[in-house]
Write an enzyme that holds these catalytic residues in place. Structure first.
Site, PDB file in Angstrom:
ATOM      1  N   GLN A 174       0.816  -1.228   0.000  1.00 28.97           N
ATOM      2  CA  GLN A 174       0.000   0.000   0.000  1.00 28.97           C
ATOM      3  C   GLN A 174       0.844   1.270   0.000  1.00 28.97           C
ATOM      4  O   GLN A 174       0.358   2.354   0.354  1.00 28.97           O
ATOM      5  CB  GLN A 174      -0.981  -0.002   1.189  1.00 28.97           C
ATOM      6  CG  GLN A 174      -2.114  -1.004   1.031  1.00 28.97           C
ATOM      7  CD  GLN A 174      -2.790  -0.900  -0.345  1.00 28.97           C
ATOM      8  OE1 GLN A 174      -2.984   0.182  -0.878  1.00 28.97           O
ATOM      9  NE2 GLN A 174      -3.123  -2.048  -0.921  1.00 28.97           N
ATOM     10  N   SER A 175       2.109   1.167  -0.361  1.00 25.71           N
ATOM     11  CA  SER A 175       2.984   2.346  -0.346  1.00 25.71           C
ATOM     12  C   SER A 175       2.584   3.367  -1.417  1.00 25.71           C
ATOM     13  O   SER A 175       2.496   3.037  -2.607  1.00 25.71           O
ATOM     14  CB  SER A 175       4.426   1.903  -0.577  1.00 25.71           C
ATOM     15  OG  SER A 175       5.229   3.030  -0.908  1.00 25.71           O
ATOM     16  N   ASN A 176       2.383   4.600  -0.992  1.00 28.22           N
ATOM     17  CA  ASN A 176       2.105   5.691  -1.934  1.00 28.22           C
ATOM     18  C   ASN A 176       3.370   6.064  -2.706  1.00 28.22           C
ATOM     19  O   ASN A 176       3.308   6.468  -3.863  1.00 28.22           O
ATOM     20  CB  ASN A 176       1.596   6.917  -1.175  1.00 28.22           C
ATOM     21  CG  ASN A 176       0.366   6.595  -0.363  1.00 28.22           C
ATOM     22  OD1 ASN A 176      -0.665   6.217  -0.908  1.00 28.22           O
ATOM     23  ND2 ASN A 176       0.474   6.721   0.965  1.00 28.22           N
TER      24      ASN A 176
END
Ligand SMILES: *Cc1c(COP(=O)(O)O)cnc(C)c1O
Length: 345
Positions: free
Chosen positions: A88-90
């Site tokens: 879920q890393s932006n």
């Protein structure tokens, strides 16, 4: 440009103007008053600096860092971006987006094992054509080592990888927020605002370090209040200082950093990185229902929970103002509908 906001005059040899920069973000991002939020919490004037709206590939703070990092990659003739984080890393999503938009290869190294469902930022990585590789090692702090190994492998295969460490927290990445400080100061001047503090979520510390350095170079006396979502306070303070010094050196600027310049609060992490807290969920609902602004449970909601607590504790002058830097992150909420469903406020 107003005299007081021109950073190139301040950095000794004008390195700032000479650094290659790829225009990715739609700037300036809006600085908006959150009237209904301020009224709901009977607080000071809360203003939102909307870096969730940097625009490129669903936006967020990493886009500002990538303007300088991607330009450097092009200068080095790289053909592949390698970075990492959680699924879920932006930061991973925006880096993979830059790779796609430049016609380059994007390799994302994720800690742990593949999640059962591909959703949120991870889904966007896949859509962008990124090669997503899982290390099988759940330890986040080993990730930079895995990223380096992946890059070494790519180089052996004849590719030219450009490595970006977790969060893009390097001196060059921080420059994006030195520039953002100047943009914000111009907007504050135009609105006639002198906020007491700027609140933001702190992770890899680059945003905090760049913003604080920029404000210091411009002699703006606004406190930067970082709410850490993962590392303990001491570790953040050390990293922020180090990044500020490295970034100042890169820009040919001199800066003296006092211990009380660096303000980090580690009271809102809860169970750990990415684990939602009840206050963060409440803050997310409140922002959606008062301002139609979406936070995320990993970063911005925890920082907002802190700001709202400070309002309750009477930290701010009732007729004063405070700025919340919205650093983005909303794609992650689509991976966790379970935590937001229900109506209790
Ligand atoms: C990465 C990130 C942060 C933290 O920024 P750092 O520069 O890593 O400290 C805050 N908010 C969101 C939404 C992010 O993606």
């Amino acid at each position: 440009m107003n005299k007081g906001t021109d950073l190139t005059r301040i950095t000794q040899n004008s390195t700032l103007g000479a650094l290659p920069r790829l225009e990715l973000a739609s700037l300036p991002t809006p600085l908006m008053p959150a009237h209904r939020l301020s009224a709901a919490v009977r607080g000071p004037a809360i203003w939102l600096k909307r870096d969730d709206l940097t625009g490129f590939a669903l936006g967020g703070n990493k886009v500002r860092k990538l303007e300088f990092l991607a330009a450097d990659a092009l200068r080095q003739d790289a053909d592949t971006f390698v970075t990492g984080g959680g699924p879920q890393s932006n930061h991973v999503r925006t880096t993979m987006a830059v790779a796609a938009s430049l016609g380059m290869r994007g390799v994302a190294v994720c800690y742990g094992t593949p999640p059962e469902q591909v959703q949120g930022n991870h889904l966007l990585d896949v859509l962008l054509g990124a090669q997503v590789r899982f290390t099988g090692d759940p330890n986040r702090s080993n990730l930079d080592k895995h990223i380096e190994q992946e890059a070494a492998g790519l180089a052996r295969e004849g590719h030219k990888p450009y490595v970006i460490g977790r969060g893009g927290a390097s001196a060059l990445g921080c420059v994006g927020y030195v520039v953002a400080a100047s943009e914000l100061i111009q907007q504050l001047q135009a609105e006639g605002l002198a906020p007491q503090s700027i609140f933001l979520a702190t992770g890899s510390c680059g945003t905090h370090a760049g913003l604080l350095l920029g404000l210091k170079l411009l002699q703006a006396r606004i406190q930067v209040y970082g709410v850490t979502v993962s590392r303990p306070r001491d570790e953040c303070e050390t990293r922020i200082r180090m990044l500020m010094e490295e970034t100042a050196a890169l820009l040919g600027a001199t800066v003296s950093i006092n211990t009380d310049d660096i303000v980090v609060d580690d009271g809102y992490i809860g169970g750990g990185y990415g684990i939602p807290t009840p206050e963060a969920i409440t803050a997310t609902r409140l922002l959606a229902r008062t301002e139609a602004v979406f936070l995320d449970h990993v970063y911005t909601a925890k920082a907002m929970a802190c700001l709202l607590d400070k309002v309750k504790q009477g930290t701010f002058e009732p007729d004063g103002s405070v700025v919340f830097l919205h650093t983005g992150g909303s794609p992650a909420i689509f991976a966790r509908p379970d935590i937001f469903i229900g109506d209790e406020m």
